[in-house]
Design an enzyme around this catalytic site. Structure first.
Site, PDB file in Angstrom:
ATOM      1  N   THR A  89       0.913  -1.435   0.047  1.00 57.28           N
ATOM      2  CA  THR A  89       0.040   0.016  -0.134  1.00 57.28           C
ATOM      3  C   THR A  89       1.123   1.354   0.108  1.00 57.28           C
ATOM      4  O   THR A  89       2.028   1.010   0.477  1.00 57.28           O
ATOM      5  CB  THR A  89      -0.845  -0.119   1.282  1.00 57.28           C
ATOM      6  OG1 THR A  89      -1.902   1.122   1.177  1.00 57.28           O
ATOM      7  CG2 THR A  89      -0.119   0.115   2.630  1.00 57.28           C
TER       8      THR A  89
ATOM      9  N   ASN B 290      -0.974   4.088   1.270  1.00 51.71           N
ATOM     10  CA  ASN B 290      -1.658   4.774   2.190  1.00 51.71           C
ATOM     11  C   ASN B 290      -1.385   4.508   3.476  1.00 51.71           C
ATOM     12  O   ASN B 290      -1.340   3.490   4.226  1.00 51.71           O
ATOM     13  CB  ASN B 290      -3.223   4.274   1.881  1.00 51.71           C
ATOM     14  CG  ASN B 290      -4.144   5.155   2.865  1.00 51.71           C
ATOM     15  OD1 ASN B 290      -3.699   5.356   3.806  1.00 51.71           O
ATOM     16  ND2 ASN B 290      -5.237   5.214   2.401  1.00 51.71           N
TER      17      ASN B 290
ATOM     18  N   ASP C 282      -7.817  -3.850  -0.489  1.00 47.43           N
ATOM     19  CA  ASP C 282      -8.692  -3.094  -1.371  1.00 47.43           C
ATOM     20  C   ASP C 282     -10.141  -2.555  -0.643  1.00 47.43           C
ATOM     21  O   ASP C 282     -10.523  -3.441  -0.022  1.00 47.43           O
ATOM     22  CB  ASP C 282      -9.199  -3.439  -2.826  1.00 47.43           C
ATOM     23  CG  ASP C 282      -9.347  -2.109  -3.710  1.00 47.43           C
ATOM     24  OD1 ASP C 282      -8.731  -1.073  -3.507  1.00 47.43           O
ATOM     25  OD2 ASP C 282     -10.190  -2.190  -4.502  1.00 47.43           O
TER      26      ASP C 282
ATOM     27  N   TYR D 115     -13.344   8.724   3.572  1.00 52.51           N
ATOM     28  CA  TYR D 115     -14.659   9.028   3.794  1.00 52.51           C
ATOM     29  C   TYR D 115     -15.170   9.159   5.412  1.00 52.51           C
ATOM     30  O   TYR D 115     -16.293   8.979   5.650  1.00 52.51           O
ATOM     31  CB  TYR D 115     -15.624   7.905   3.131  1.00 52.51           C
ATOM     32  CG  TYR D 115     -15.515   7.999   1.552  1.00 52.51           C
ATOM     33  CD1 TYR D 115     -16.304   8.960   0.893  1.00 52.51           C
ATOM     34  CD2 TYR D 115     -14.461   7.218   1.008  1.00 52.51           C
ATOM     35  CE1 TYR D 115     -16.300   8.789  -0.534  1.00 52.51           C
ATOM     36  CE2 TYR D 115     -14.423   7.264  -0.423  1.00 52.51           C
ATOM     37  CZ  TYR D 115     -15.310   8.066  -1.184  1.00 52.51           C
ATOM     38  OH  TYR D 115     -15.331   8.142  -2.592  1.00 52.51           O
TER      39      TYR D 115
HETATM   40  P1  ITT Z   1      -3.559   1.753  -1.673  1.00 50.81           P
HETATM   41  O1  ITT Z   1      -4.425   1.098  -2.794  1.00 50.81           O
HETATM   42  O2  ITT Z   1      -2.184   2.225  -1.725  1.00 50.81           O
HETATM   43  O3  ITT Z   1      -3.888   0.714  -0.612  1.00 50.81           O
HETATM   44  P2  ITT Z   1      -5.782   3.618  -1.535  1.00 50.81           P
HETATM   45  O4  ITT Z   1      -5.721   4.987  -0.797  1.00 50.81           O
HETATM   46  O5  ITT Z   1      -5.780   3.917  -3.012  1.00 50.81           O
HETATM   47  O6  ITT Z   1      -4.482   3.093  -1.142  1.00 50.81           O
HETATM   48  P3  ITT Z   1      -8.332   1.895  -1.558  1.00 50.81           P
HETATM   49  O7  ITT Z   1      -8.266   2.109  -3.156  1.00 50.81           O
HETATM   50  O8  ITT Z   1      -8.303   0.761  -0.838  1.00 50.81           O
HETATM   51  O9  ITT Z   1      -6.711   2.672  -0.876  1.00 50.81           O
HETATM   52  O10 ITT Z   1      -9.188   2.929  -1.125  1.00 50.81           O
HETATM   53  C1  ITT Z   1     -10.309   3.474  -1.715  1.00 50.81           C
HETATM   54  C2  ITT Z   1     -11.045   4.836  -1.253  1.00 50.81           C
HETATM   55  O11 ITT Z   1     -11.628   4.452  -0.024  1.00 50.81           O
HETATM   56  C3  ITT Z   1      -9.876   6.009  -1.055  1.00 50.81           C
HETATM   57  O12 ITT Z   1     -10.286   7.082  -1.575  1.00 50.81           O
HETATM   58  C4  ITT Z   1      -9.783   5.823   0.482  1.00 50.81           C
HETATM   59  O13 ITT Z   1      -9.358   7.196   0.985  1.00 50.81           O
HETATM   60  C5  ITT Z   1     -11.079   5.495   0.954  1.00 50.81           C
HETATM   61  N1  ITT Z   1     -11.130   4.560   2.073  1.00 50.81           N
HETATM   62  C6  ITT Z   1     -10.347   3.383   2.294  1.00 50.81           C
HETATM   63  N2  ITT Z   1     -10.308   2.926   3.687  1.00 50.81           N
HETATM   64  C7  ITT Z   1     -10.899   3.892   4.377  1.00 50.81           C
HETATM   65  C8  ITT Z   1     -11.265   4.013   5.672  1.00 50.81           C
HETATM   66  O14 ITT Z   1     -11.096   3.099   6.549  1.00 50.81           O
HETATM   67  N3  ITT Z   1     -12.003   5.134   6.154  1.00 50.81           N
HETATM   68  C9  ITT Z   1     -12.548   6.007   4.974  1.00 50.81           C
HETATM   69  N4  ITT Z   1     -12.146   6.082   3.822  1.00 50.81           N
HETATM   70  C10 ITT Z   1     -11.469   4.755   3.450  1.00 50.81           C
END
Ligand code: ITT
Length: 199
Positions: free
Chosen positions: A10, A12, A71, A153
């Site tokens: 990741t 993030n 994801d 979110y």
């Molecule tokens: P990686 O793919 O590098 O892991 P990313 O931020 O792109 O990181 P995702 O595709 O899994 O992660 O996330 C999809 C969206 O959902 C992204 O805009 C995040 O900010 C949001 N998101 C994911 N987990 C969340 C959480 O626990 N609380 C609030 N928003 C979340």
């Protein structure tokens, strides 16, 4: 015993902080940046399962190391499960979390039904084993963002049995019942059994 080293595929760092807070001493995790890997993996598929698998597969191929990815999507009932797999780019590629959140609130403006859930799919690749773990957190979407903790979110989502948004909770409170926590608990249980059996 030395902890087992895993790469968390990741970019993030919020996700990394959340999972690090619940890792047992048997496991040690490095994010892509921490492992010196510069890689932005596009999410090309139509399901969380496929995107999660692809992230883990690419990093496993690059490094040959044990690794996992995840994801996550926010699935809103009255929007037919949207933004779901499109959560990261709901308002368009490169748009911010604030813009994604604003669009979601706009689309929910006249809706009475505000039920939603976060869903996380983790993929572990351990040698030739490929295993997925899911975690779901049900709740609802508020009318106006509240709180400045967390990410994405979090300011618009209140989990069941709570009155505060995730963004009004610190990391350990969110970790009591979040989607990510539930999926991680399943991964950790699996890994602990694997490590004991491999010894
Ligand atoms: P990686 O793919 O590098 O892991 P990313 O931020 O792109 O990181 P995702 O595709 O899994 O992660 O996330 C999809 C969206 O959902 C992204 O805009 C995040 O900010 C949001 N998101 C994911 N987990 C969340 C959480 O626990 N609380 C609030 N928003 C979340």
């Amino acid at each position: 015993m030395e902890p087992v080293d895993l790469i968390f595929a990741t970019n993030n760092m919020h996700k990394v902080a959340e999972i690090r807070a619940i890792l047992p001493p048997t496991l040690q995790v490095r994010s892509l940046t921490e492992a010196g890997i510069i890689k932005d993996i596009p999410e090309l598929f139509h399901t969380l399962d496929e995107n999660s698998l692809e992230k883990a597969r690419i990093i496993h191929e690059m490094t040959g190391m044990h690794c996992f990815s995840e994801d996550t999507g926010l699935e809103v009932d009255s929007l037919g499960g949207e933004p779901g797999v499109h959560s990261a780019r709901y308002a368009g590629v490169g748009r911010s979390a604030v813009e994604n959140t604003r669009l979601l609130l706009e689309r929910l403006k006249d809706k009475k039904d505000r039920a939603a859930q976060f869903r996380t799919v983790i993929t572990l690749i351990w040698d030739s084993r490929v295993v997925q773990f899911e975690g779901v957190c049900k709740g609802h979407i508020v009318e106006k963002p509240k709180g400045d903790l967390g990410f994405g979110y979090d300011p618009i989502f209140i989990p069941e049995q709570e009155t505060r948004t995730f963004a009004e909770m610190d990391l350990s409170e969110k970790n009591r019942f979040s989607h990510r926590r539930k999926a991680m608990d399943r991964l950790i249980k699996y890994l602990n059994e694997l490590i004991v059996n491999d010894k």
